[in-house]
Write a protein that holds these residues in place. Sequence first.
Motif, PDB file in Angstrom:
ATOM      1  N   LEU A   3       0.820  -1.209   0.000  1.00 59.08           N
ATOM      2  CA  LEU A   3       0.000   0.000   0.000  1.00 59.08           C
ATOM      3  C   LEU A   3       0.858   1.265   0.000  1.00 59.08           C
ATOM      4  O   LEU A   3       0.464   2.307  -0.524  1.00 59.08           O
ATOM      5  N   PHE A   4       2.073   1.188   0.568  1.00 59.61           N
ATOM      6  CA  PHE A   4       2.924   2.361   0.710  1.00 59.61           C
ATOM      7  C   PHE A   4       4.280   2.242   0.032  1.00 59.61           C
ATOM      8  O   PHE A   4       4.914   3.266  -0.248  1.00 59.61           O
ATOM      9  N   ASN A   5       4.780   1.039  -0.213  1.00 58.03           N
ATOM     10  CA  ASN A   5       6.181   0.919  -0.645  1.00 58.03           C
ATOM     11  C   ASN A   5       6.428   1.345  -2.095  1.00 58.03           C
ATOM     12  O   ASN A   5       7.560   1.307  -2.556  1.00 58.03           O
ATOM     13  N   HIS A   6       5.369   1.740  -2.799  1.00 56.69           N
ATOM     14  CA  HIS A   6       5.568   2.286  -4.149  1.00 56.69           C
ATOM     15  C   HIS A   6       5.849   3.784  -4.106  1.00 56.69           C
ATOM     16  O   HIS A   6       6.198   4.385  -5.127  1.00 56.69           O
ATOM     17  N   LEU A   7       5.726   4.379  -2.924  1.00 54.40           N
ATOM     18  CA  LEU A   7       5.989   5.812  -2.774  1.00 54.40           C
ATOM     19  C   LEU A   7       7.499   6.073  -2.737  1.00 54.40           C
ATOM     20  O   LEU A   7       8.268   5.202  -2.320  1.00 54.40           O
ATOM     21  N   PRO A   8       7.942   7.264  -3.122  1.00 55.44           N
ATOM     22  CA  PRO A   8       9.370   7.616  -2.988  1.00 55.44           C
ATOM     23  C   PRO A   8       9.805   7.512  -1.521  1.00 55.44           C
ATOM     24  O   PRO A   8       8.985   7.631  -0.610  1.00 55.44           O
ATOM     25  N   ASP A   9      11.099   7.301  -1.305  1.00 52.51           N
ATOM     26  CA  ASP A   9      11.625   7.111   0.049  1.00 52.51           C
ATOM     27  C   ASP A   9      11.263   8.264   0.987  1.00 52.51           C
ATOM     28  O   ASP A   9      10.942   8.045   2.162  1.00 52.51           O
ATOM     29  N   THR A  10      11.307   9.469   0.474  1.00 57.83           N
ATOM     30  CA  THR A  10      11.004  10.621   1.343  1.00 57.83           C
ATOM     31  C   THR A  10       9.546  10.578   1.804  1.00 57.83           C
ATOM     32  O   THR A  10       9.241  10.905   2.955  1.00 57.83           O
ATOM     33  N   ASP A  11       8.643  10.169   0.913  1.00 59.67           N
ATOM     34  CA  ASP A  11       7.231  10.075   1.282  1.00 59.67           C
ATOM     35  C   ASP A  11       6.990   8.895   2.219  1.00 59.67           C
ATOM     36  O   ASP A  11       6.153   8.972   3.129  1.00 59.67           O
ATOM     37  N   GLN A  12       7.713   7.794   2.010  1.00 63.46           N
ATOM     38  CA  GLN A  12       7.601   6.666   2.928  1.00 63.46           C
ATOM     39  C   GLN A  12       8.007   7.082   4.337  1.00 63.46           C
ATOM     40  O   GLN A  12       7.389   6.675   5.325  1.00 63.46           O
TER      41      GLN A  12
END
Length: 219
Positions: free
Chosen positions: A13-22
């Motif tokens: 649900l979240f790991n497709h986001l860029p590292d900064t957004d994660q």
Amino acid sequence: MTDQHRCVTLVPLFNHLPDTDQARVNQLVSHQTVNKGEQILAPDSDPRLVIVARGSMKVYQLSASGREQLLRVVEPGGYEGENVLFGARNENLFSEALQQTEVCVLRQDDFQALLLKYPQISLKLLEINANKMMGVEQQAQFLSMARVEERLASYLLDLAKASGSSRVQIPMKMRELATHLGTTPETLSRKLKQFADAQWIERDHQTIILRDETALEEI
């Protein structure tokens, strides 16, 4: 990467986001360790999303007679509770740790804010929930099969297909698998022994090797 970042990086649900957004998402979650047998979600729980980082939890409901009906086992990277966050009432859904389990918890307000900020999470949520519904339909299909051996053979073949290997690991205790397949632990044990005696499978506790998939398919 720290353990505190583990939940966000694990869950699709979240790991497709860029590292900064994660990292921003991770700041919103609280981390908890739950002992085996402890309840994690219940009808009277506050609305929240529970993500499994380590360990596993079972999700079940109770019949009118009070009998437990296992729906699924949630392993690392999986989560539960999203429907309640959208306003659905939880009248009969429970979850319980199957072993010492580490979870990350995201409150309702924070989750809804994330959906507004990152619309792509909503699309991912629809995709993952579709897979969940397929699991529910599979459960209904199991219970529609008249014979226990049909349900067991279908379950083992599905595990092998999902793992891409004839060597599979049962993700729950035999008692819970029996509930999942709509039978008793004694009957399940007997059927597994019959499969092993026929040399269709080889079993070592929770590990099962499918020796004759054709025979299982014919069941």
